[in-house]
Design a protein around this motif. Structure first.
Motif, PDB file in Angstrom:
ATOM      1  N   MET A 204       0.823  -1.217  -0.110  1.00 19.46           N
ATOM      2  CA  MET A 204       0.180  -0.036   0.050  1.00 19.46           C
ATOM      3  C   MET A 204       0.995   1.322  -0.030  1.00 19.46           C
ATOM      4  O   MET A 204       0.457   2.162  -0.352  1.00 19.46           O
ATOM      5  CB  MET A 204      -0.800   0.049   1.364  1.00 19.46           C
ATOM      6  N   VAL A 205       2.138   1.163   0.500  1.00 14.54           N
ATOM      7  CA  VAL A 205       2.927   2.309   0.517  1.00 14.54           C
ATOM      8  C   VAL A 205       3.745   2.356  -0.880  1.00 14.54           C
ATOM      9  O   VAL A 205       4.179   3.493  -1.300  1.00 14.54           O
ATOM     10  CB  VAL A 205       4.197   2.224   1.779  1.00 14.54           C
ATOM     11  N   LEU A 206       4.229   1.227  -1.117  1.00 14.27           N
ATOM     12  CA  LEU A 206       5.100   1.066  -2.487  1.00 14.27           C
ATOM     13  C   LEU A 206       4.321   1.528  -3.763  1.00 14.27           C
ATOM     14  O   LEU A 206       4.903   2.308  -4.457  1.00 14.27           O
ATOM     15  CB  LEU A 206       5.497  -0.085  -2.905  1.00 14.27           C
ATOM     16  N   MET A 207       3.126   1.371  -4.032  1.00 14.97           N
ATOM     17  CA  MET A 207       2.389   1.385  -5.177  1.00 14.97           C
ATOM     18  C   MET A 207       2.268   2.745  -5.376  1.00 14.97           C
ATOM     19  O   MET A 207       2.600   3.413  -6.642  1.00 14.97           O
ATOM     20  CB  MET A 207       0.986   0.699  -5.228  1.00 14.97           C
ATOM     21  N   PRO A 208       1.802   3.598  -4.426  1.00 13.55           N
ATOM     22  CA  PRO A 208       1.470   5.076  -4.731  1.00 13.55           C
ATOM     23  C   PRO A 208       2.835   5.835  -4.965  1.00 13.55           C
ATOM     24  O   PRO A 208       3.047   6.760  -5.609  1.00 13.55           O
ATOM     25  CB  PRO A 208       0.759   5.775  -3.536  1.00 13.55           C
ATOM     26  N   LEU A 209       3.841   5.257  -4.091  1.00 15.39           N
ATOM     27  CA  LEU A 209       5.103   6.146  -4.307  1.00 15.39           C
ATOM     28  C   LEU A 209       5.924   5.860  -5.634  1.00 15.39           C
ATOM     29  O   LEU A 209       6.481   6.465  -6.188  1.00 15.39           O
ATOM     30  CB  LEU A 209       6.112   5.747  -3.083  1.00 15.39           C
ATOM     31  N   GLN A 210       5.820   4.485  -6.152  1.00 17.66           N
ATOM     32  CA  GLN A 210       6.280   4.433  -7.302  1.00 17.66           C
ATOM     33  C   GLN A 210       5.609   4.801  -8.523  1.00 17.66           C
ATOM     34  O   GLN A 210       6.557   5.259  -9.238  1.00 17.66           O
ATOM     35  CB  GLN A 210       6.519   2.559  -7.559  1.00 17.66           C
ATOM     36  N   PHE A 211       4.373   4.620  -8.498  1.00 17.77           N
ATOM     37  CA  PHE A 211       3.570   5.252  -9.832  1.00 17.77           C
ATOM     38  C   PHE A 211       3.523   6.532  -9.845  1.00 17.77           C
ATOM     39  O   PHE A 211       3.060   7.047 -10.804  1.00 17.77           O
ATOM     40  CB  PHE A 211       2.350   4.208  -9.918  1.00 17.77           C
ATOM     41  N   PRO A 218       6.932  11.073 -17.397  1.00 15.17           N
ATOM     42  CA  PRO A 218       7.571  12.246 -17.086  1.00 15.17           C
ATOM     43  C   PRO A 218       6.165  12.981 -16.323  1.00 15.17           C
ATOM     44  O   PRO A 218       5.212  12.630 -16.856  1.00 15.17           O
ATOM     45  CB  PRO A 218       7.627  12.834 -18.344  1.00 15.17           C
ATOM     46  N   PRO A 219       6.505  13.613 -15.111  1.00 14.86           N
ATOM     47  CA  PRO A 219       5.449  14.384 -14.372  1.00 14.86           C
ATOM     48  C   PRO A 219       4.760  15.346 -15.237  1.00 14.86           C
ATOM     49  O   PRO A 219       3.483  15.571 -14.907  1.00 14.86           O
ATOM     50  CB  PRO A 219       6.116  14.778 -13.347  1.00 14.86           C
ATOM     51  N   THR A 220       5.147  15.898 -16.411  1.00 12.39           N
ATOM     52  CA  THR A 220       4.412  16.785 -17.124  1.00 12.39           C
ATOM     53  C   THR A 220       3.160  16.065 -17.846  1.00 12.39           C
ATOM     54  O   THR A 220       2.235  16.859 -18.347  1.00 12.39           O
ATOM     55  CB  THR A 220       5.218  17.291 -18.159  1.00 12.39           C
ATOM     56  N   THR A 221       3.011  14.782 -18.010  1.00 16.48           N
ATOM     57  CA  THR A 221       1.881  14.027 -18.682  1.00 16.48           C
ATOM     58  C   THR A 221       0.884  13.948 -17.606  1.00 16.48           C
ATOM     59  O   THR A 221      -0.115  13.340 -18.064  1.00 16.48           O
ATOM     60  CB  THR A 221       2.421  12.732 -19.182  1.00 16.48           C
ATOM     61  N   MET A 222       1.106  14.282 -16.258  1.00 17.28           N
ATOM     62  CA  MET A 222       0.068  13.831 -15.101  1.00 17.28           C
ATOM     63  C   MET A 222      -0.862  14.980 -14.762  1.00 17.28           C
ATOM     64  O   MET A 222      -0.312  16.287 -15.278  1.00 17.28           O
ATOM     65  CB  MET A 222       1.077  13.475 -13.962  1.00 17.28           C
ATOM     66  N   PRO A 223      -1.903  14.792 -14.319  1.00 13.78           N
ATOM     67  CA  PRO A 223      -2.763  15.949 -13.673  1.00 13.78           C
ATOM     68  C   PRO A 223      -1.977  16.776 -12.759  1.00 13.78           C
ATOM     69  O   PRO A 223      -0.749  16.419 -12.032  1.00 13.78           O
ATOM     70  CB  PRO A 223      -3.985  15.079 -13.112  1.00 13.78           C
ATOM     71  N   GLY A 224      -2.423  17.955 -12.687  1.00  8.27           N
ATOM     72  CA  GLY A 224      -1.872  18.959 -11.856  1.00  8.27           C
ATOM     73  C   GLY A 224      -1.617  18.565 -10.477  1.00  8.27           C
ATOM     74  O   GLY A 224      -0.473  18.694  -9.555  1.00  8.27           O
ATOM     75  N   SER A 228       2.004  17.992  -8.250  1.00  6.41           N
ATOM     76  CA  SER A 228       2.640  18.353  -6.822  1.00  6.41           C
ATOM     77  C   SER A 228       3.064  17.213  -6.067  1.00  6.41           C
ATOM     78  O   SER A 228       4.053  17.461  -5.413  1.00  6.41           O
ATOM     79  CB  SER A 228       1.256  19.089  -6.375  1.00  6.41           C
ATOM     80  N   PHE A 229       2.292  16.133  -5.990  1.00  8.30           N
ATOM     81  CA  PHE A 229       2.862  14.871  -5.251  1.00  8.30           C
ATOM     82  C   PHE A 229       4.181  14.240  -5.653  1.00  8.30           C
ATOM     83  O   PHE A 229       5.160  14.169  -5.040  1.00  8.30           O
ATOM     84  CB  PHE A 229       1.657  13.725  -5.436  1.00  8.30           C
ATOM     85  N   THR A 230       4.494  14.407  -6.871  1.00  7.42           N
ATOM     86  CA  THR A 230       5.624  13.704  -7.558  1.00  7.42           C
ATOM     87  C   THR A 230       6.860  14.704  -7.198  1.00  7.42           C
ATOM     88  O   THR A 230       7.914  14.511  -6.988  1.00  7.42           O
ATOM     89  CB  THR A 230       5.720  13.628  -9.060  1.00  7.42           C
ATOM     90  N   ASP A 231       6.482  16.069  -6.973  1.00  8.66           N
ATOM     91  CA  ASP A 231       7.572  17.089  -6.629  1.00  8.66           C
ATOM     92  C   ASP A 231       8.238  16.794  -5.289  1.00  8.66           C
ATOM     93  O   ASP A 231       9.380  17.138  -5.056  1.00  8.66           O
ATOM     94  CB  ASP A 231       6.910  18.395  -6.774  1.00  8.66           C
ATOM     95  N   TYR A 232       7.205  16.365  -4.245  1.00  9.29           N
ATOM     96  CA  TYR A 232       7.732  16.006  -3.156  1.00  9.29           C
ATOM     97  C   TYR A 232       8.161  14.471  -2.844  1.00  9.29           C
ATOM     98  O   TYR A 232       8.540  14.018  -1.701  1.00  9.29           O
ATOM     99  CB  TYR A 232       6.680  16.263  -1.936  1.00  9.29           C
ATOM    100  N   ASN A 233       7.850  13.776  -3.922  1.00 12.43           N
ATOM    101  CA  ASN A 233       8.306  12.317  -3.858  1.00 12.43           C
ATOM    102  C   ASN A 233       9.692  11.926  -3.810  1.00 12.43           C
ATOM    103  O   ASN A 233      10.232  12.337  -4.596  1.00 12.43           O
ATOM    104  CB  ASN A 233       7.536  11.501  -5.053  1.00 12.43           C
TER     105      ASN A 233
END
Length: 281
Positions: A204-211, A218-224, A228-233
Motif C-alpha cells: 500500500m505504501v510502495l504502489m503510490p510512491l512508485q507510480f 514524465p510528471p508533465t503528462t500527469m494531472p496538476g 505536486s505529489f511527484t515534486d515531493y516524492n
C-alpha cells in the motif's frame, strides 16, 4: 545458635547475574567484529538457499521487459522504445531499492517467528549490529539487482551519455537511499504481527510512491494535483538524479534532496527500529 551460624546467616546473598544488555559497553572494534560475523552468517544462509536470490535476479528482467515493450510505446510513442530505455532504466534503479527493502521487513518478522532474533538478543552483542548486518547483506542483494537491471538495459540499448564515474555515482546514490528505506521496513517488520501483514502494508505504501513518481513517465503528462505529489516524492528525486547522472543534465538539486531524504529517514527510523528490537516480545 552458634557464632559461626550467626556469621553465616549475616553473609549477604550474591547479587543475581544481569542479562547481557550493555550495548554501550561494547567498543567500536567489537561492534564491527560482531557485524562482520553476522554478515557472514546471513551470506551463508543465502548460499544455502539460492532461491532467496530469485527476486534480485529475475525481478529486474521482468520489469524492464514489461515496461519497455508493453508501456514504452504508449508513453514515448511507437518506435521510440530505444529512447524510453534511457528514461526508465535510471528510474527503475530507485524501484529496485524499494522492492528489496520490502523483503527486509518480511524477513525480520519471519526471523522473530522462528526464534532466531531471540537467540541473538540473548548474546552479549550490540542490538543494532543484528539489524545493521541484515542491511549490509540486503544492500549487496540490491547491488546484484541493480547490476542485472543495467545489464538488461545495455542489451536493450541503454547508452551512457556522461561517464562511468557518474554511472557509479548513480548506483551508489541508489544504494544509500535504499539502505535508508530498509530501516522503515525493518521497523514495520518489528511492529506487525505477521509477514503477510508486513507485505500488505508495504504494498500500500510502495504502489503510490512508485507510480506517483517520475520513474516510469514524465510528471508533465500527469494531472496538476499529481504533479505536486511527484515534486515531493523522494523516489522522483532519486530517479531524476540517477537519470541526469547517466544521460546528462543538472544533478545538484536532485542529489542533495535524495541524500537529505536518506539522512532524515535513517535518523528517524533507525533508533526506533533498534528500540523496538530490544523490547519486542
Amino acid at each position: 545458635m552458634s557464632t559461626a551460624t550467626l556469621q553465616h546467616s549475616k553473609t549477604p546473598a550474591p547479587a543475581p547475574a544481569k542479562a547481557p544488555s550493555g550495548e554501550g559497553r561494547i567498543g567500536l572494534r567489537a561492534n564491527l567484529r560482531h557485524i562482520g560475523a553476522l554478515v557472514r552468517r546471513n551470506a551463508l544462509q543465502i548460499k544455502q538457499d539460492p532461491e532467496s536470490m530469485f527476486d534480485a535476479l529475475l525481478m529486474p528482467v521482468i520489469f524492464i521487459l514489461l515496461f519497455v515493450y508493453v508501456f514504452g510505446g504508449a508513453i514515448s510513442g511507437k518506435g521510440n522504445q530505444q529512447q524510453y530505455v534511457n528514461y526508465v532504466v535510471p528510474g527503475m534503479m530507485a524501484m529496485m531499492g524499494m522492492n528489496i527493502a520490502m523483503a527486509v521487513g518480511t524477513g525480520v518478522n519471519d526471523d522473530f517467528k522462528k526464534g532466531v532474533m531471540d537467540r541473538f538478543r540473548s548474546m552479549p552483542i550490540a542490538r543494532s549490529s543484528v539489524l545493521i548486518a541484515k542491511i549490509v547483506v540486503e544492500v549487496g542483494r540490491m547491488l546484484v539487482a541493480t547490476t542485472v537491471l543495467l545489464g538488461m538495459g545495455f542489451l536493450l540499448g541503454l547508452q551512457i551519455h556522461t561517464s562511468v564515474l557518474e554511472l557509479l555515482a548513480a548506483v551508489s546514490l541508489s544504494m544509500v537511499f535504499g539502505a535508508s528505506l530498509m530501516w522503515i521496513f525493518i521497523l514495520l517488520g518489528l511492529t506487525m504481527k505477521t509477514a503477510q501483514a508486513v507485505q500488505g502494508v508495504a504494498m500500500m505504501v510502495l504502489m503510490p510512491l512508485q507510480f506517483g513518481s517520475s520513474i516510469f513517465a514524465p510528471p508533465t503528462t500527469m494531472p496538476g494535483w499529481l504533479q505536486s505529489f511527484t515534486d515531493y516524492n523522494p523516489l522522483s528525486n532519486l530517479a531524476d538524479a540517477a537519470r541526469n547522472l547517466i544521460n546528462g543534465g543538472p544533478v545538484a538539486h536532485a542529489v542533495w534532496m535524495t541524500l537529505g531524504w536518506a539522512v532524515v529517514i535513517t535518523l528517524v527510523t533507525a533508533p526506533l527500529a533498534v528500540a523496538k528490537f530490544r523490547k519486542k516480545t
